[in-house]
Design a protein around this motif. Structure first.
Motif, PDB file in Angstrom:
ATOM      1  N   UNK A  33       0.697  -1.144   0.095  1.00 42.98           N
ATOM      2  CA  UNK A  33       0.192   0.045  -0.106  1.00 42.98           C
ATOM      3  C   UNK A  33       0.960   1.156   0.130  1.00 42.98           C
ATOM      4  N   UNK A  34       0.464   2.273  -0.822  1.00 46.79           N
ATOM      5  CA  UNK A  34       0.961   3.619  -0.901  1.00 46.79           C
ATOM      6  C   UNK A  34       0.104   4.372  -0.630  1.00 46.79           C
ATOM      7  N   UNK A  35       0.286   5.299   0.292  1.00 48.21           N
ATOM      8  CA  UNK A  35      -0.526   6.368   0.723  1.00 48.21           C
ATOM      9  C   UNK A  35      -0.237   7.909   0.982  1.00 48.21           C
ATOM     10  N   UNK A  36      -1.189   8.863   0.977  1.00 47.03           N
ATOM     11  CA  UNK A  36      -0.841  10.267   1.314  1.00 47.03           C
ATOM     12  C   UNK A  36      -1.571  10.690   2.683  1.00 47.03           C
ATOM     13  N   UNK A  37      -0.806  11.094   3.477  1.00 49.84           N
ATOM     14  CA  UNK A  37      -1.768  11.594   4.520  1.00 49.84           C
ATOM     15  C   UNK A  37      -1.332  13.406   4.615  1.00 49.84           C
ATOM     16  N   UNK A  38      -1.948  13.952   5.557  1.00 46.08           N
ATOM     17  CA  UNK A  38      -1.683  15.331   5.726  1.00 46.08           C
ATOM     18  C   UNK A  38      -1.853  15.817   7.304  1.00 46.08           C
ATOM     19  N   UNK A  43      -3.771  20.082  14.361  1.00 50.17           N
ATOM     20  CA  UNK A  43      -4.562  19.036  13.949  1.00 50.17           C
ATOM     21  C   UNK A  43      -4.040  17.503  13.883  1.00 50.17           C
ATOM     22  N   UNK A  44      -4.663  16.597  14.082  1.00 54.11           N
ATOM     23  CA  UNK A  44      -4.030  15.033  13.751  1.00 54.11           C
ATOM     24  C   UNK A  44      -3.861  14.703  12.520  1.00 54.11           C
ATOM     25  N   UNK A  45      -2.978  13.940  12.247  1.00 57.13           N
ATOM     26  CA  UNK A  45      -2.577  13.568  10.802  1.00 57.13           C
ATOM     27  C   UNK A  45      -3.688  12.514  10.308  1.00 57.13           C
ATOM     28  N   UNK A  89      -8.863  25.089   3.076  1.00 56.46           N
ATOM     29  CA  UNK A  89      -8.562  23.952   4.044  1.00 56.46           C
ATOM     30  C   UNK A  89      -7.733  22.756   3.808  1.00 56.46           C
ATOM     31  N   UNK A  90      -7.219  22.828   2.423  1.00 54.60           N
ATOM     32  CA  UNK A  90      -6.305  21.701   2.012  1.00 54.60           C
ATOM     33  C   UNK A  90      -4.877  22.099   2.565  1.00 54.60           C
ATOM     34  N   UNK A  91      -4.635  23.243   3.098  1.00 54.60           N
ATOM     35  CA  UNK A  91      -3.476  23.576   3.598  1.00 54.60           C
ATOM     36  C   UNK A  91      -2.972  22.700   4.653  1.00 54.60           C
TER      37      UNK A  91
END
Length: 121
Positions: A33-38, A43-45, A89-91
């Motif tokens: 699995x490959x993923x993106x988190x922010x 705020x929590x990841x 809010x994507x910042x």
């Protein structure tokens, strides 16, 4: 040891687009699995999107569905995140995450160093 190198973050106006990349290298037999988190300030990841081996089981956070697209190039051990119609809010700092097995069949799970995405006019 597995190394992850992220690129593609930056400053963009609302409604704009960015494409993030994360390239994995090192002792890799297989990437699952490959993923993106922010993670935004105070705020929590959170999970943004993930894609399993074979391009199966693609998941998106509800907040990005229809705007972001995750993809992977297995020949390059690279995962991408195409982000369109960006909103303030994507910042956040965006992190890639990769899990799989090394050549000796040892499980690994690594995080990238993070790349800043700022959506502002």
């Amino acid at each position: 040891q597995v190394q992850l190198v992220e690129s593609g973050g930056g400053l963009v106006q609302p409604g704009g687009s960015l494409r993030l990349s994360c390239a994995a290298s090192g002792n890799i037999l297989r990437i699952d699995t490959m993923g993106w988190y922010r993670q935004a300030p105070e705020k929590q990841r959170e999970l943004v999107a993930s894609i399993a081996r074979g391009d199966t089981h693609i998941n998106y956070a509800d907040s990005v569905k229809g705007r972001f697209t995750i993809s992977r190039d297995n020949a390059k051990n690279t995962v991408y995140l195409q982000m369109n119609s960006l909103k303030p809010e994507d910042t956040a700092v965006y992190y890639c995450n990769v899990e799989g097995y090394t050549a000796s069949w040892r499980y690994y799970n690594y995080w990238g160093q993070g790349t800043q995405v700022t959506v502002s006019s």
